[in-house]
Design an enzyme around this catalytic site. Structure first.
Site, PDB file in Angstrom:
ATOM      1  N   LEU A 146       0.808  -1.214   0.000  1.00  0.00           N
ATOM      2  CA  LEU A 146       0.000   0.000   0.000  1.00  0.00           C
ATOM      3  C   LEU A 146       0.837   1.258   0.000  1.00  0.00           C
ATOM      4  CD1 LEU A 146      -2.646  -0.681   2.772  1.00  0.00           C
ATOM      5  CD2 LEU A 146      -2.717  -1.215   0.364  1.00  0.00           C
ATOM      6  N   CYS A 147       0.246   2.273  -0.581  1.00  0.00           N
ATOM      7  CA  CYS A 147       0.808   3.617  -0.491  1.00  0.00           C
ATOM      8  C   CYS A 147      -0.026   4.356   0.542  1.00  0.00           C
ATOM      9  CB  CYS A 147       0.700   4.286  -1.856  1.00  0.00           C
ATOM     10  SG  CYS A 147       1.212   5.992  -1.880  1.00  0.00           S
ATOM     11  N   ILE A 148       0.407   4.320   1.779  1.00  0.00           N
ATOM     12  CA  ILE A 148      -0.362   4.970   2.839  1.00  0.00           C
ATOM     13  C   ILE A 148       0.627   5.441   3.896  1.00  0.00           C
ATOM     14  CG2 ILE A 148      -0.815   2.742   4.000  1.00  0.00           C
ATOM     15  CD1 ILE A 148      -3.560   3.877   4.841  1.00  0.00           C
TER      16      ILE A 148
END
Ligand code: ZN
Ligand code: ZN
Ligand code: ZN
Lengths: 205, 86
Positions: A83-85
């Site tokens: 994820l890109c978080i």
């Protein structure tokens, strides 16, 4: 210290209906989790999204890693399921990414706060994220096609529901709503992944 | 000389000056216990009360402050962590 904290968190999360947690190989540093979307207004309602989490020995001073077992078609999810978080990033990593330190990992964060952030990420995609540019473009330009792909993901995810596992159904048990996240919540310019697989082909098994 | 004890008031109990159910923001253990790395409550596992209003076991906070990426910020509110001298 990490073991004790993780064991407590593990026990607490086992009481929750919106997540299913198990240890992998009895190792407290490796969890198999499944996010269960109980909110009927979510596009992901009814899904059972399996993922793996790995915890560093220095948890909670360093963030865990999270990876969906079946990558979802989503602007903020890489094709390997990562994820890109920003909550999973240590403050101070990649200064230039545009993420505010205030949304980064801190030792006051917990697995629960990470998982709730991920659930809210599903419906609140940041379309400018570089994790899956094609999905971002599709969400903006062909929202119906995007929804169709999400529905496919949701259906596919149900194959992972363990035999004998009873899916919760009541909407009242959904996780508490998170407060509004501002635009800087997502990482915005992680350039290395730009252009990768830009043909837009994704297969769902 | 003989001393006769007439009365005895136990003073062996002590507490940190924080609400009873307050837990350390890092290890989530209550402040009347030690951090997960220590065994006996008391001076060796002191409590740091931040000017921002957040408190931690000294050991828990130092492990964070010594992490380069912490930048000396409070884990809860991310203001610069300064403790109140007690
Ligand atoms: Zn502590
Ligand atoms: Zn200690
Ligand atoms: Zn603070």
């Amino acid at each position: 210290m990490a073991e004790r904290i993780l064991m407590n968190e593990y026990k607490e999360l086992q009481k929750e209906e919106w997540v299913h947690v198990e240890l992998k190989d009895d190792n407290i540093f490796r969890w198999e989790v499944a996010l269960i979307v109980l909110n009927p207004t979510s596009l992901y309602y009814g899904g059972y999204f399996k993922a793996e989490m790995r915890f560093p020995k220095r948890y909670p001073y360093e963030p865990p890693e999270f990876k969906f077992s079946r990558p979802l078609w989503h602007p903020n999810i890489y094709k390997d399921g990562k994820l890109c978080i920003s909550i999973l990033h240590q403050p101070g990593d990649d200064e230039m990414s545009g993420e505010l330190a205030s949304e980064r990992w801190s030792p006051a964060q917990r697995v629960e706060s990470v998982l709730l952030s991920i659930i809210s990420l599903l419906d609140d995609a940041e379309v400018s994220s570089p994790a899956n540019v094609d999905a971002g473009v599709m969400l903006r330009k062909q929202p119906d096609e995007y929804k169709r792909k999400v529905k496919e993901n949701v259906e596919t995810s149900k194959r992972d529901i363990p035999a004998g596992f009873k899916m919760p159904e009541k909407a009242e048990t959904k996780p508490p709503p998170k407060e509004d996240l501002d635009d800087d919540f997502w990482c915005e310019s992680d350039e290395e992944s730009f252009g990768e697989d830009s043909d837009g082909d994704m297969e769902f098994g | 000389m003989k001393v006769k004890i007439k009365s005895w008031i136990a003073v062996a109990s002590w507490k940190w000056d924080v609400p009873e159910d307050e837990v350390c923001g890092i290890c989530r253990v209550q402040f009347d216990g030690t951090c997960p790395n220590c065994r006996f409550p008391g001076d060796d596992c002191a409590l740091l009360v931040g000017k921002c209003g957040h408190s931690f076991h000294m050991h828990c906070l130092l492990d964070w402050i010594n992490t380069e990426s912490s930048r000396g910020l409070c884990p809860m509110c991310r203001q610069k962590f300064e403790y109140v001298e007690q």
